[in-house]
Each structure stands twice: as C-alpha cells, then as structure tokens.
Scaffold this motif. Structure first.
Motif, PDB file in Angstrom:
ATOM      1  N   VAL A   2      -6.811  10.739  17.474  1.00  0.00           N
ATOM      2  CA  VAL A   2      -7.387  11.953  16.909  1.00  0.00           C
ATOM      3  C   VAL A   2      -8.748  11.594  16.329  1.00  0.00           C
ATOM      4  N   PRO A   3      -9.836  12.271  16.753  1.00  0.00           N
ATOM      5  CA  PRO A   3     -11.163  11.917  16.243  1.00  0.00           C
ATOM      6  C   PRO A   3     -11.337  12.275  14.779  1.00  0.00           C
ATOM      7  N   THR A   4     -12.181  11.518  14.083  1.00  0.00           N
ATOM      8  CA  THR A   4     -12.518  11.789  12.686  1.00  0.00           C
ATOM      9  C   THR A   4     -14.030  11.866  12.542  1.00  0.00           C
ATOM     10  N   ASN A   5     -14.469  12.249  11.345  1.00  0.00           N
ATOM     11  CA  ASN A   5     -15.907  12.343  11.055  1.00  0.00           C
ATOM     12  C   ASN A   5     -16.313  11.364   9.954  1.00  0.00           C
ATOM     13  N   LEU A   6     -15.592  10.262   9.852  1.00  0.00           N
ATOM     14  CA  LEU A   6     -15.918   9.276   8.836  1.00  0.00           C
ATOM     15  C   LEU A   6     -17.238   8.587   9.143  1.00  0.00           C
ATOM     16  N   THR A   7     -17.935   8.166   8.076  1.00  0.00           N
ATOM     17  CA  THR A   7     -19.158   7.397   8.268  1.00  0.00           C
ATOM     18  C   THR A   7     -18.827   6.022   8.817  1.00  0.00           C
ATOM     19  N   SER A   8     -19.801   5.328   9.349  1.00  0.00           N
ATOM     20  CA  SER A   8     -19.564   4.072  10.056  1.00  0.00           C
ATOM     21  C   SER A   8     -18.904   3.016   9.190  1.00  0.00           C
ATOM     22  N   SER A   9     -19.234   2.989   7.895  1.00  0.00           N
ATOM     23  CA  SER A   9     -18.686   1.949   7.026  1.00  0.00           C
ATOM     24  C   SER A   9     -17.214   2.159   6.704  1.00  0.00           C
ATOM     25  N   LEU A  10     -16.691   3.354   6.979  1.00  0.00           N
ATOM     26  CA  LEU A  10     -15.316   3.684   6.621  1.00  0.00           C
ATOM     27  C   LEU A  10     -14.402   3.856   7.820  1.00  0.00           C
ATOM     28  N   LYS A  11     -14.949   3.887   9.026  1.00  0.00           N
ATOM     29  CA  LYS A  11     -14.174   4.254  10.207  1.00  0.00           C
ATOM     30  C   LYS A  11     -12.935   3.401  10.396  1.00  0.00           C
ATOM     31  N   LYS A  12     -13.057   2.104  10.164  1.00  0.00           N
ATOM     32  CA  LYS A  12     -11.936   1.213  10.461  1.00  0.00           C
ATOM     33  C   LYS A  12     -11.199   0.716   9.228  1.00  0.00           C
ATOM     34  N   LYS A  13     -11.657   1.069   8.035  1.00  0.00           N
ATOM     35  CA  LYS A  13     -11.109   0.482   6.823  1.00  0.00           C
ATOM     36  C   LYS A  13     -10.053   1.339   6.138  1.00  0.00           C
ATOM     37  N   LYS A  14     -10.118   2.640   6.291  1.00  0.00           N
ATOM     38  CA  LYS A  14      -9.234   3.516   5.536  1.00  0.00           C
ATOM     39  C   LYS A  14      -7.799   3.431   6.046  1.00  0.00           C
ATOM     40  N   LYS A  15      -6.848   3.384   5.115  1.00  0.00           N
ATOM     41  CA  LYS A  15      -5.437   3.251   5.454  1.00  0.00           C
ATOM     42  C   LYS A  15      -4.894   4.525   6.101  1.00  0.00           C
ATOM     43  N   THR A  16      -3.770   4.356   6.810  1.00  0.00           N
ATOM     44  CA  THR A  16      -3.133   5.488   7.496  1.00  0.00           C
ATOM     45  C   THR A  16      -1.617   5.413   7.303  1.00  0.00           C
ATOM     46  N   PRO A  17      -1.103   5.826   6.139  1.00  0.00           N
ATOM     47  CA  PRO A  17       0.350   5.831   5.933  1.00  0.00           C
ATOM     48  C   PRO A  17       1.042   6.758   6.929  1.00  0.00           C
ATOM     49  N   ALA A  18       2.273   6.393   7.327  1.00  0.00           N
ATOM     50  CA  ALA A  18       3.003   7.180   8.318  1.00  0.00           C
ATOM     51  C   ALA A  18       4.477   7.265   7.941  1.00  0.00           C
ATOM     52  N   LEU A  19       5.113   8.361   8.340  1.00  0.00           N
ATOM     53  CA  LEU A  19       6.526   8.581   8.054  1.00  0.00           C
ATOM     54  C   LEU A  19       7.140   9.388   9.186  1.00  0.00           C
ATOM     55  N   ILE A  20       8.344   8.982   9.621  1.00  0.00           N
ATOM     56  CA  ILE A  20       9.038   9.700  10.687  1.00  0.00           C
ATOM     57  C   ILE A  20      10.123  10.593  10.108  1.00  0.00           C
ATOM     58  N   ASP A  21      10.138  11.845  10.551  1.00  0.00           N
ATOM     59  CA  ASP A  21      11.208  12.794  10.247  1.00  0.00           C
ATOM     60  C   ASP A  21      12.161  12.766  11.439  1.00  0.00           C
ATOM     61  N   ASP A  22      13.238  11.986  11.331  1.00  0.00           N
ATOM     62  CA  ASP A  22      14.156  11.794  12.450  1.00  0.00           C
ATOM     63  C   ASP A  22      14.900  13.070  12.822  1.00  0.00           C
ATOM     64  N   ILE A  23      15.232  13.878  11.829  1.00  0.00           N
ATOM     65  CA  ILE A  23      16.042  15.062  12.092  1.00  0.00           C
ATOM     66  C   ILE A  23      15.278  16.075  12.939  1.00  0.00           C
ATOM     67  N   ASN A  24      14.003  16.280  12.624  1.00  0.00           N
ATOM     68  CA  ASN A  24      13.215  17.288  13.322  1.00  0.00           C
ATOM     69  C   ASN A  24      12.314  16.717  14.409  1.00  0.00           C
ATOM     70  N   GLY A  25      12.328  15.378  14.577  1.00  0.00           N
ATOM     71  CA  GLY A  25      11.545  14.774  15.638  1.00  0.00           C
ATOM     72  C   GLY A  25      10.050  14.871  15.430  1.00  0.00           C
ATOM     73  N   LYS A  26       9.596  14.549  14.197  1.00  0.00           N
ATOM     74  CA  LYS A  26       8.176  14.627  13.876  1.00  0.00           C
ATOM     75  C   LYS A  26       7.700  13.301  13.274  1.00  0.00           C
ATOM     76  N   LEU A  27       6.427  13.018  13.508  1.00  0.00           N
ATOM     77  CA  LEU A  27       5.765  11.871  12.895  1.00  0.00           C
ATOM     78  C   LEU A  27       4.608  12.385  12.066  1.00  0.00           C
ATOM     79  N   TYR A  28       4.565  12.016  10.781  1.00  0.00           N
ATOM     80  CA  TYR A  28       3.488  12.430   9.891  1.00  0.00           C
ATOM     81  C   TYR A  28       2.572  11.237   9.624  1.00  0.00           C
ATOM     82  N   VAL A  29       1.279  11.464   9.730  1.00  0.00           N
ATOM     83  CA  VAL A  29       0.282  10.441   9.439  1.00  0.00           C
ATOM     84  C   VAL A  29      -0.742  11.027   8.488  1.00  0.00           C
ATOM     85  N   MET A  30      -1.016  10.314   7.400  1.00  0.00           N
ATOM     86  CA  MET A  30      -1.981  10.775   6.411  1.00  0.00           C
ATOM     87  C   MET A  30      -3.188   9.845   6.413  1.00  0.00           C
TER      88      MET A  30
END
Length: 228
Positions: free
Chosen positions: A171-199
């Motif tokens: 998924v594309p973002t609009n982060l500046t060059s200094s932040l593109k690869k550094k920012k964390k991406t926490p994730a959680l799976i909802d097994d019951i509903n078959g969804k993956l959440y990424v923040m």
C-alpha cells in the motif's frame, strides 16, 4: 566491541536478549540468561546474514524456537530484503526453514525492504501454519513513494503465492524520504472474521489503520495451537 540491545523476552524464568554487533557486519545475536543472571553458554546464536536496520526477536513458546528479523542480506546480495532467521531451542539453525534457517524475501523493484513485524495464523482447520511478514519497502530515490508491504510464507519459509499478488501486497504512503523505511508497522490478525489489521504512518503525523482480507482462517480461536 560495540553492541546495542534492542529487545528482551522472558520465558520459563530464562531471559533472551537480542541485539546486534557492528564488528561483524551488523549481525544479529541472541544471548540466553538464566533466572540467576548467568549466561547459558549452551545457547549459541549469531546470525549468518547481515542485519542493517532494527533487528527484532520473537520467541515462540509453542516449540521454544525463535525468529530474528529485520532488513538484511546474505552473501552476494546488495539490496536490503526482508530477512528472517529461525533458531531452535538451543540457538542452532532450524534446517527445514528456508535455506538452512534463513528466509530472504525480496519485493520487486525496491532497494529497501525492512520487516518490522511478523504474525502467525493457522488455516485449513489448523492443518497449515502461515507467517505474515509486515514492514516497509521503498525505491532508493528520495522522490519515490514508500510502501507498507506484506508477504506471507509457510511454516517452512516458502513464499505463499496464494496471498495477495503472488505472495505480496503493498500500500503506497506519502511519507518523506527520511521516514519511509523507519516507521514501525504493528499488525494483528482477527482469526474469527478473517481480517488482518496493520497500523502505521502513511503520511507525516498521520496514523492509518489498514485492514486486509484473509481466507481460510479458523472459525474459532479455541481450536488454535499456541502460535507466535
């Protein structure tokens, strides 16, 4: 000797400390310390590949294995890639995972692939275990957009081509060059509903919550084995 400790984990009164050392090309390491504060010399781990950014350690209590991951490369590579190194309960390589314990995932057309998180889930009524890799990718030029990127592998480290487009989703973002690869991406799976959440940040000072569809997840959590 310069070392930086990034994370620790306590399991069964043992403490696992993860970090990296730049004396051998920023290789990741894990030390096992007993509950009395003594280093367990029988546990011997230092990565065979080179880690470049934010090495992270996760302990899987279901089988006492661990995963070490970041951007990285093995001998002969130049681009940064998703790098996952799986180790046994004694720190040795898990031979049936990837190539002698190592999985390298390369997103096409990118120079920097940095994995920040992994999360596991079971499919096909618990018969198959999958690992979703979540992180950021970018093309080297500062004028290009960075991405929040995902890939999925099997329990043995094989890319699962049924996930996304041939195993990948971005998924594309609009982060500046200094932040593109550094920012964390926490994730959680909802097994019951078959969804993956990424923040994660998709623009400077803007946090987004992304939701992805997953197929063939378990209908109830109660039937799951202990996983990551």
């Amino acid at each position: 000797l310069y070392t930086e400790v990034n994370s620790g984990f306590n399991v069964n009164d043992n403490i696992y400390i993860s970090g990296y050392t730049n004396t051998t090309g920023y290789r990741n390491y894990v030390k096992k310390v007993t509950s009395t504060g003594t280093i367990d010399s029988s546990y011997n781990y230092i990565s065979s590949g080179i880690f470049d950014w934010f090495p992270t350690f996760i302990f899987d209590g279901s089988d006492n294995t661990c995963y070490n991951f970041s951007s990285g490369r093995v001998s002969g590579q130049t681009d940064k890639r998703f790098f996952i190194d799986k180790r046994s309960s004694t720190g040795g390589a898990v031979s049936n995972f990837g190539n002698s314990g190592i999985v390298n995932v390369d997103f096409a057309g990118t120079n920097y692939d940095i994995i920040h998180n992994i999360t596991g889930h079971e499919i096909n009524n618990g018969a198959d275990f999958k690992i979703i890799l979540v992180g950021r990718t970018q093309i080297e030029s500062s004028t290009n957009t960075g991405f929040i990127s995902l890939a999925r592998i099997s329990s043995t480290g094989i890319l699962d081509t049924s996930f996304g487009t041939n195993g990948y989703t971005s998924v594309p973002t609009n982060l500046t060059s200094s932040l593109k690869k550094k920012k964390k991406t926490p994730a959680l799976i909802d097994d019951i509903n078959g969804k993956l959440y990424v923040m994660g940040y998709t623009a400077s000072s803007t946090v987004s919550l992304l939701r992805f569809n997953l197929s063939s997840v378990l209908s109830t959590k109660e039937n799951q084995k202990p996983t990551l």
